[in-house]
Design a protein around this motif. Structure first.
Motif, PDB file in Angstrom:
ATOM      1  N   SER A 101       0.842  -1.205   0.000  1.00  0.00           N
ATOM      2  CA  SER A 101       0.000   0.000   0.000  1.00  0.00           C
ATOM      3  C   SER A 101       0.877   1.255   0.000  1.00  0.00           C
ATOM      4  CB  SER A 101      -1.002   0.018   1.159  1.00  0.00           C
ATOM      5  OG  SER A 101      -0.552  -0.733   2.231  1.00  0.00           O
ATOM      6  N   GLU A 102       1.998   1.190   0.655  1.00  0.00           N
ATOM      7  CA  GLU A 102       2.939   2.326   0.637  1.00  0.00           C
ATOM      8  C   GLU A 102       3.403   2.649  -0.781  1.00  0.00           C
ATOM      9  OE1 GLU A 102       6.069   5.054   2.007  1.00  0.00           O
ATOM     10  OE2 GLU A 102       4.307   4.242   3.018  1.00  0.00           O
ATOM     11  N   SER A 103       3.601   1.604  -1.555  1.00  0.00           N
ATOM     12  CA  SER A 103       4.176   1.815  -2.885  1.00  0.00           C
ATOM     13  C   SER A 103       3.268   2.644  -3.774  1.00  0.00           C
ATOM     14  CB  SER A 103       4.456   0.470  -3.546  1.00  0.00           C
ATOM     15  OG  SER A 103       3.238  -0.173  -3.849  1.00  0.00           O
ATOM     16  N   HIS A 104       1.989   2.712  -3.457  1.00  0.00           N
ATOM     17  CA  HIS A 104       1.079   3.494  -4.289  1.00  0.00           C
ATOM     18  C   HIS A 104       1.133   4.984  -3.977  1.00  0.00           C
ATOM     19  CE1 HIS A 104      -0.493  -0.488  -5.091  1.00  0.00           C
ATOM     20  NE2 HIS A 104      -1.168   0.022  -6.111  1.00  0.00           N
ATOM     21  N   LEU A 105       1.782   5.348  -2.883  1.00  0.00           N
ATOM     22  CA  LEU A 105       1.806   6.752  -2.496  1.00  0.00           C
ATOM     23  C   LEU A 105       2.811   7.541  -3.336  1.00  0.00           C
ATOM     24  CD1 LEU A 105       1.787   6.372   1.393  1.00  0.00           C
ATOM     25  CD2 LEU A 105      -0.155   6.702  -0.164  1.00  0.00           C
ATOM     26  N   GLU A 106       2.477   8.784  -3.541  1.00  0.00           N
ATOM     27  CA  GLU A 106       3.352   9.681  -4.288  1.00  0.00           C
ATOM     28  C   GLU A 106       4.721   9.780  -3.603  1.00  0.00           C
ATOM     29  OE1 GLU A 106       4.624  11.477  -7.224  1.00  0.00           O
ATOM     30  OE2 GLU A 106       2.568  10.725  -7.267  1.00  0.00           O
ATOM     31  N   THR A 107       4.725   9.716  -2.283  1.00  0.00           N
ATOM     32  CA  THR A 107       5.950   9.921  -1.516  1.00  0.00           C
ATOM     33  C   THR A 107       6.807   8.668  -1.412  1.00  0.00           C
ATOM     34  OG1 THR A 107       4.725   9.353   0.460  1.00  0.00           O
ATOM     35  CG2 THR A 107       4.942  11.696  -0.039  1.00  0.00           C
ATOM     36  N   VAL A 596      -9.932 -15.572  -8.800  1.00  0.00           N
ATOM     37  CA  VAL A 596     -10.008 -14.108  -8.861  1.00  0.00           C
ATOM     38  C   VAL A 596      -9.204 -13.434  -7.749  1.00  0.00           C
ATOM     39  CG1 VAL A 596     -11.569 -12.131  -8.819  1.00  0.00           C
ATOM     40  CG2 VAL A 596     -12.242 -14.245  -9.956  1.00  0.00           C
ATOM     41  N   ASP A 597      -9.265 -14.009  -6.547  1.00  0.00           N
ATOM     42  CA  ASP A 597      -8.570 -13.368  -5.429  1.00  0.00           C
ATOM     43  C   ASP A 597      -7.062 -13.361  -5.628  1.00  0.00           C
ATOM     44  OD1 ASP A 597     -10.910 -12.807  -4.215  1.00  0.00           O
ATOM     45  OD2 ASP A 597     -10.918 -14.619  -2.952  1.00  0.00           O
ATOM     46  N   LEU A 598      -6.549 -14.507  -6.035  1.00  0.00           N
ATOM     47  CA  LEU A 598      -5.108 -14.588  -6.256  1.00  0.00           C
ATOM     48  C   LEU A 598      -4.689 -13.683  -7.416  1.00  0.00           C
ATOM     49  CD1 LEU A 598      -2.419 -15.820  -5.529  1.00  0.00           C
ATOM     50  CD2 LEU A 598      -2.916 -17.742  -7.040  1.00  0.00           C
ATOM     51  N   GLU A 599      -5.519 -13.696  -8.455  1.00  0.00           N
ATOM     52  CA  GLU A 599      -5.226 -12.857  -9.604  1.00  0.00           C
ATOM     53  C   GLU A 599      -5.173 -11.392  -9.189  1.00  0.00           C
ATOM     54  OE1 GLU A 599      -7.253 -14.537 -13.002  1.00  0.00           O
ATOM     55  OE2 GLU A 599      -7.284 -12.544 -13.917  1.00  0.00           O
ATOM     56  N   ASN A 600      -6.130 -10.981  -8.367  1.00  0.00           N
ATOM     57  CA  ASN A 600      -6.156  -9.604  -7.876  1.00  0.00           C
ATOM     58  C   ASN A 600      -4.905  -9.280  -7.066  1.00  0.00           C
ATOM     59  OD1 ASN A 600      -8.411  -8.558  -9.007  1.00  0.00           O
ATOM     60  ND2 ASN A 600      -9.778  -9.224  -7.344  1.00  0.00           N
ATOM     61  N   ALA A 601      -4.554 -10.200  -6.201  1.00  0.00           N
ATOM     62  CA  ALA A 601      -3.386  -9.960  -5.343  1.00  0.00           C
ATOM     63  C   ALA A 601      -2.130  -9.828  -6.195  1.00  0.00           C
ATOM     64  CB  ALA A 601      -3.236 -11.103  -4.353  1.00  0.00           C
ATOM     65  N   ARG A 602      -2.003 -10.695  -7.190  1.00  0.00           N
ATOM     66  CA  ARG A 602      -0.807 -10.629  -8.034  1.00  0.00           C
ATOM     67  C   ARG A 602      -0.814  -9.380  -8.907  1.00  0.00           C
ATOM     68  NH1 ARG A 602       0.189 -17.056  -9.417  1.00  0.00           N
ATOM     69  NH2 ARG A 602       1.114 -17.516  -7.373  1.00  0.00           N
ATOM     70  N   LEU A 603      -1.997  -8.999  -9.366  1.00  0.00           N
ATOM     71  CA  LEU A 603      -2.073  -7.761 -10.152  1.00  0.00           C
ATOM     72  C   LEU A 603      -1.635  -6.568  -9.304  1.00  0.00           C
ATOM     73  CD1 LEU A 603      -5.356  -8.217 -12.203  1.00  0.00           C
ATOM     74  CD2 LEU A 603      -3.051  -7.865 -13.116  1.00  0.00           C
ATOM     75  N   CYS A 604      -2.008  -6.620  -8.057  1.00  0.00           N
ATOM     76  CA  CYS A 604      -1.609  -5.559  -7.143  1.00  0.00           C
ATOM     77  C   CYS A 604      -0.090  -5.517  -7.017  1.00  0.00           C
ATOM     78  CB  CYS A 604      -2.252  -5.804  -5.786  1.00  0.00           C
ATOM     79  SG  CYS A 604      -1.701  -4.682  -4.520  1.00  0.00           S
ATOM     80  N   LEU A 605       0.503  -6.688  -6.918  1.00  0.00           N
ATOM     81  CA  LEU A 605       1.962  -6.771  -6.816  1.00  0.00           C
ATOM     82  C   LEU A 605       2.629  -6.216  -8.081  1.00  0.00           C
ATOM     83  CD1 LEU A 605       4.599  -7.652  -5.570  1.00  0.00           C
ATOM     84  CD2 LEU A 605       4.102 -10.017  -6.231  1.00  0.00           C
ATOM     85  N   VAL A 606       2.090  -6.609  -9.238  1.00  0.00           N
ATOM     86  CA  VAL A 606       2.653  -6.132 -10.502  1.00  0.00           C
ATOM     87  C   VAL A 606       2.540  -4.609 -10.577  1.00  0.00           C
ATOM     88  CG1 VAL A 606       2.413  -6.175 -13.015  1.00  0.00           C
ATOM     89  CG2 VAL A 606       2.186  -8.286 -11.711  1.00  0.00           C
ATOM     90  N   THR A 607       1.411  -4.089 -10.142  1.00  0.00           N
ATOM     91  CA  THR A 607       1.222  -2.637 -10.161  1.00  0.00           C
ATOM     92  C   THR A 607       2.250  -1.939  -9.275  1.00  0.00           C
ATOM     93  OG1 THR A 607      -1.137  -3.038 -10.421  1.00  0.00           O
ATOM     94  CG2 THR A 607      -0.478  -0.808  -9.840  1.00  0.00           C
ATOM     95  N   SER A 608       2.426  -2.476  -8.073  1.00  0.00           N
ATOM     96  CA  SER A 608       3.395  -1.880  -7.155  1.00  0.00           C
ATOM     97  C   SER A 608       4.797  -1.901  -7.745  1.00  0.00           C
ATOM     98  CB  SER A 608       3.420  -2.651  -5.834  1.00  0.00           C
ATOM     99  OG  SER A 608       2.234  -2.432  -5.139  1.00  0.00           O
ATOM    100  N   PHE A 609       5.126  -3.042  -8.317  1.00  0.00           N
ATOM    101  CA  PHE A 609       6.441  -3.162  -8.945  1.00  0.00           C
ATOM    102  C   PHE A 609       6.629  -2.087  -9.996  1.00  0.00           C
ATOM    103  CE2 PHE A 609       8.418  -4.619 -12.910  1.00  0.00           C
ATOM    104  CZ  PHE A 609       9.740  -4.663 -12.511  1.00  0.00           C
ATOM    105  N   LYS A 610       5.610  -1.954 -10.830  1.00  0.00           N
ATOM    106  CA  LYS A 610       5.711  -1.007 -11.946  1.00  0.00           C
ATOM    107  C   LYS A 610       5.880   0.425 -11.433  1.00  0.00           C
ATOM    108  CE  LYS A 610       3.354   0.620 -15.949  1.00  0.00           C
ATOM    109  NZ  LYS A 610       2.183   0.665 -16.799  1.00  0.00           N
ATOM    110  N   ILE A 611       5.105   0.764 -10.432  1.00  0.00           N
ATOM    111  CA  ILE A 611       5.171   2.120  -9.882  1.00  0.00           C
ATOM    112  C   ILE A 611       6.553   2.403  -9.288  1.00  0.00           C
ATOM    113  CG2 ILE A 611       4.330   3.598  -8.022  1.00  0.00           C
ATOM    114  CD1 ILE A 611       1.602   2.242  -8.328  1.00  0.00           C
ATOM    115  N   VAL A 612       7.050   1.450  -8.504  1.00  0.00           N
ATOM    116  CA  VAL A 612       8.313   1.681  -7.815  1.00  0.00           C
ATOM    117  C   VAL A 612       9.485   1.677  -8.799  1.00  0.00           C
ATOM    118  CG1 VAL A 612       9.926   0.756  -6.114  1.00  0.00           C
ATOM    119  CG2 VAL A 612       7.501   0.851  -5.603  1.00  0.00           C
ATOM    120  N   LEU A 613       9.443   0.762  -9.753  1.00  0.00           N
ATOM    121  CA  LEU A 613      10.520   0.740 -10.741  1.00  0.00           C
ATOM    122  C   LEU A 613      10.541   2.045 -11.534  1.00  0.00           C
ATOM    123  CD1 LEU A 613      12.839  -0.734 -12.119  1.00  0.00           C
ATOM    124  CD2 LEU A 613      11.205  -1.684 -13.739  1.00  0.00           C
ATOM    125  N   GLU A 614       9.370   2.524 -11.869  1.00  0.00           N
ATOM    126  CA  GLU A 614       9.296   3.774 -12.624  1.00  0.00           C
ATOM    127  C   GLU A 614       9.920   4.916 -11.825  1.00  0.00           C
ATOM    128  OE1 GLU A 614       5.327   4.765 -13.797  1.00  0.00           O
ATOM    129  OE2 GLU A 614       6.038   6.239 -15.266  1.00  0.00           O
TER     130      GLU A 614
END
Length: 628
Positions: A101-107, A596-614
């Motif tokens: 959840s931290e990874s989604h923050l602007e800061t 669906v639940d696992l897919e959601n959780a993994r999508l969340c992980l992929v999103t976090s990865f993408k945000i932080v790498l960027e």
RNA sequence: GGGCCCAUAGCUCAGCAUGGAUAGAGUGCCGGACUUCUAAUCCGAUGGUCAAGGGAUCGAAGCCCUUUGGGCCCGCCA
């Protein structure tokens, strides 16, 4: 908070245990563990061994037992290892949620080291008589990356580029134009900075060697450059500004921008030197020599066995290093600002406003580009002079470390590449030389890379439009070049080879960018809006947790990079993140799981990865395309 | 002569600041994986007296000293 949360929790608990045992002042470490040793490790038992007269293993065991009764939210269990280390296993259900959840923050990734204080980063500072070569690029990329990192660490960063428009190198091309009739327009639309460097500068200096009598002409031109009203100085001004425009184009293309350009000619004419000269005399930092080889000069005494350094010649003129002293003092805000400021005529690509100094008083705008701290990026061949400046600044300012020289080793050419430029080095690497024409221009390297990456992209995506391919190739080329300049330590010489140094595989920017593109594709195909409202405890595979751990280390890496002024720390971090993702990618499918639940959780992980790498890549000035 | 930097796998480099577990990557060579969310990828194998010698330490790639090899700097040039 991120992975640091668990480190803090453990450190606090251990400190509490220590105070219960009436032990204090133990500077133990709490660090992310090496693979195979849990999640967090501490060396605390080793440090207590002597005091407690027990083996580290026994102590670790004792501490581990005591630890189990501590309040914990992020630690599942502690374990003593036979080696003496105290290892901890994370409560990933909680830690996952915290990190993702931290990874989604602007800061995300921010660390507060600068506390909003100002810091000047000066880099580039290339004589405006030639195009930038690959050696300059190292300076520029180090400087730009450091300034991005410092900004992330909550400094207010002022980026300066010092334009030495009145030195010998400029005099040389002016002699070329005025005495050897070089046309002021380059042939066949050649870029002006390339033309000045490749043709005018190299050929003119060749003529000096053939005819030593030309030395007088050169000296005269140099002298006239310092007098702002002379025709020569005015002519030189138009020439150097055209060269500068070409250089800035190269920098901007690499996503490097500045806040202010400082012109040496204006520093000289501003009278700053006289002020600092008086101050140096007052503070007795320089001495007048009445005898010896430096008779009649003002000198700075060398430390130990070092030679004295002449600051003012016996004829009363200031030496090269003397010109740097007022500028350094100005950067630290130690002198009343003699300049006005005006906007540079062209706009920078990211719309950051670029200012330049002016002595013109007709339309006065004042600005402040000084800093409480100063970082000057110059290669380590200037270390000796920079040491003198640093020591002087330490005496001017109460904080002795306010001024620092960030040095780095030079870029040399491999013998193969030197050979293509017409120099046989007998298998040895070669130092670049602008004067001898022995260099590889930054623009050419970019062009070669661009062609290469265009071909690669076309091969993979024959359906893409030319403009799409072009923009991907641009991002990848810039990334490759920037990463190559930053990935190793500053004190390592980079041997540049036109073929070997431009690889697109392995530990390179394209590897990392490709990983980003993979993540983008998953999200694109999922057709779902990313959410963090998922069941984090479903993420429990080793490579998933490993990826999450890496994501959570971002701010610790920024801290490390800032404290050590070490840009490669971020480069390595980006690479580690990408490796962790690729491992996850190979082993865990994200889409079409029928869960669906696992897919959601993994999508969340992929999103976090993408945000932080960027975000991490942006500290390196590298952008990643969504497709490549 | 004085000063700074470097030396870890065939090659290019992490790790060294703050000593502690099994010294890690990339690349090369050899072998394997594309009907799969992109193979600019992944997996496996190969590859190390951490330049040499000494010292302090319970313990050294890391700290101290010496030596060797390599690079750079030392102008009343800039």
């Amino acid at each position: 908070m991120t992975f640091k949360s668990i480190l803090d929790e453990i450190e606090n608990n251990l400190n509490k245990i220590l105070s219960d045992l009436f032990l204090s002042d133990v500077q133990f470490s709490v660090e992310p563990a090496k693979p195979g040793f849990g999640d967090v490790s501490s060396n605390i038992a080793f440090l207590l061994a002597k005091q407690l007269k027990k083996s580290p293993q026994e102590i670790a065991k004792m501490l581990s037992e005591k630890y189990s009764s501590c309040r914990n939210t992020l630690v599942l269990k502690s374990e003593s290892h036979p080696s003496g280390y105290l290892n901890f296993y994370a409560n990933w259900d909680n830690l996952n949620q915290l990190i993702l959840s931290e990874s989604h923050l602007e800061t995300c990734g921010d660390v507060d080291i600068g506390n909003g204080s100002t810091i000047v980063v000066e880099h580039t500072s290339v004589n405006p008589n030639k195009a930038l070569h690959i050696g300059h690029v190292r300076n520029i990329i180090i400087g730009d990356t450091i300034s991005r990192i410092l900004q992330k660490a909550k400094y207010k960063v002022n980026v300066l580029n010092y334009i030495d428009d009145s030195g010998l190198q400029v005099a040389d091309i002016i002699v070329g134009f005025t005495h050897f009739d070089y046309d002021q327009e380059p042939p066949n639309g050649k870029k002006f900075d390339h033309y000045c460097g490749d043709n005018v500068y190299v050929k003119t200096t060749e003529k000096y060697e053939a005819d030593p009598g030309l030395e007088d002409i050169r000296k005269n031109v140099l002298k006239e450059l310092e007098d702002g009203d002379s025709e020569i100085a005015k002519f030189a001004d138009t020439i150097t500004r055209r060269v500068l425009a070409g250089q800035l184009e190269t920098c901007w293309n690499l996503d490097v921008t500045y806040d202010c350009l400082n012109f040496e000619s204006q520093i000289i004419r501003s009278g700053l030197w006289d002020k600092i000269f008086e101050k140096l005399k007052e503070m007795k930092l320089i001495e007048f020599e009445n005898e010896g080889k430096n008779k009649g000069c003002w000198v700075i005494r060398g430390e130990g066995k070092e030679e004295d350094k002449v600051i003012v010649r016996s004829n009363g003129t200031a030496t090269y290093i003397a010109k740097d002293i007022p500028y350094a003092a100005w950067k630290l805000g130690l002198l009343a600002d003699p300049f006005n400021y005006e906007k540079y005529p062209s706009e920078q690509p990211n719309s950051r406003i670029l200012w330049q100094t002016t002595l013109d008083k007709t339309n006065p705008i004042s600005k402040n580009f000084t800093g409480e701290k100063v970082v000057t990026v110059i290669d380590s061949r200037q270390a000796r002079l920079q040491k003198i400046i640093t020591s002087l600044m330490g005496k001017f300012k109460s904080t002795p470390d306010a001024y620092s020289h960030l040095g780095y080793e030079s870029v040399t050419l491999s013998s193969e590449t030197a050979k293509t430029l017409g120099l046989d080095t007998d298998g040895k690497q070669a130092q670049m030389s602008g004067r001898k024409g022995l260099y590889v221009n930054a623009d050419s390297v970019y062009d070669i890379l661009k062609e290469k990456t265009k071909d690669e992209t076309k091969k993979r995506h024959p359906e893409m439009s030319d403009s799409e391919i072009d923009s991907i190739a641009h991002l990848v080329s810039v990334g490759t070049l920037r990463y190559e300049m930053i990935k190793q330590d500053l004190d390592k010489i980079i041997t540049f080879d036109l073929t070997k140094s431009l690889s697109l595989e392995g530990d390179t920017a394209p590897y990392i960018q490709y990983t980003y593109a993979r993540a983008s594709r998953i999200l694109e195909k999922s057709n779902r809006t990313p959410t963090i409202d998922v069941n984090f405890s479903l993420l429990k595979e080793k490579h998933e947790l490993d990826l999450i751990k890496n994501i959570g280390l971002f701010n610790l890496q920024v801290r490390d990079a800032t404290n050590n002024l070490s840009p490669k720390v971020i480069a390595r971090y980006c690479h580690d993140l990408a490796v962790a993702f690729n491992s996850f990618y190979e082993k865990s499918k994200v889409l079409d799981l029928n869960n669906v639940d696992l897919e959601n959780a993994r999508l969340c992980l992929v999103t976090s990865f993408k945000i932080v790498l960027e975000k991490a890549l942006s500290l390196l000035g590298i952008k990643a395309p969504d497709k490549m």
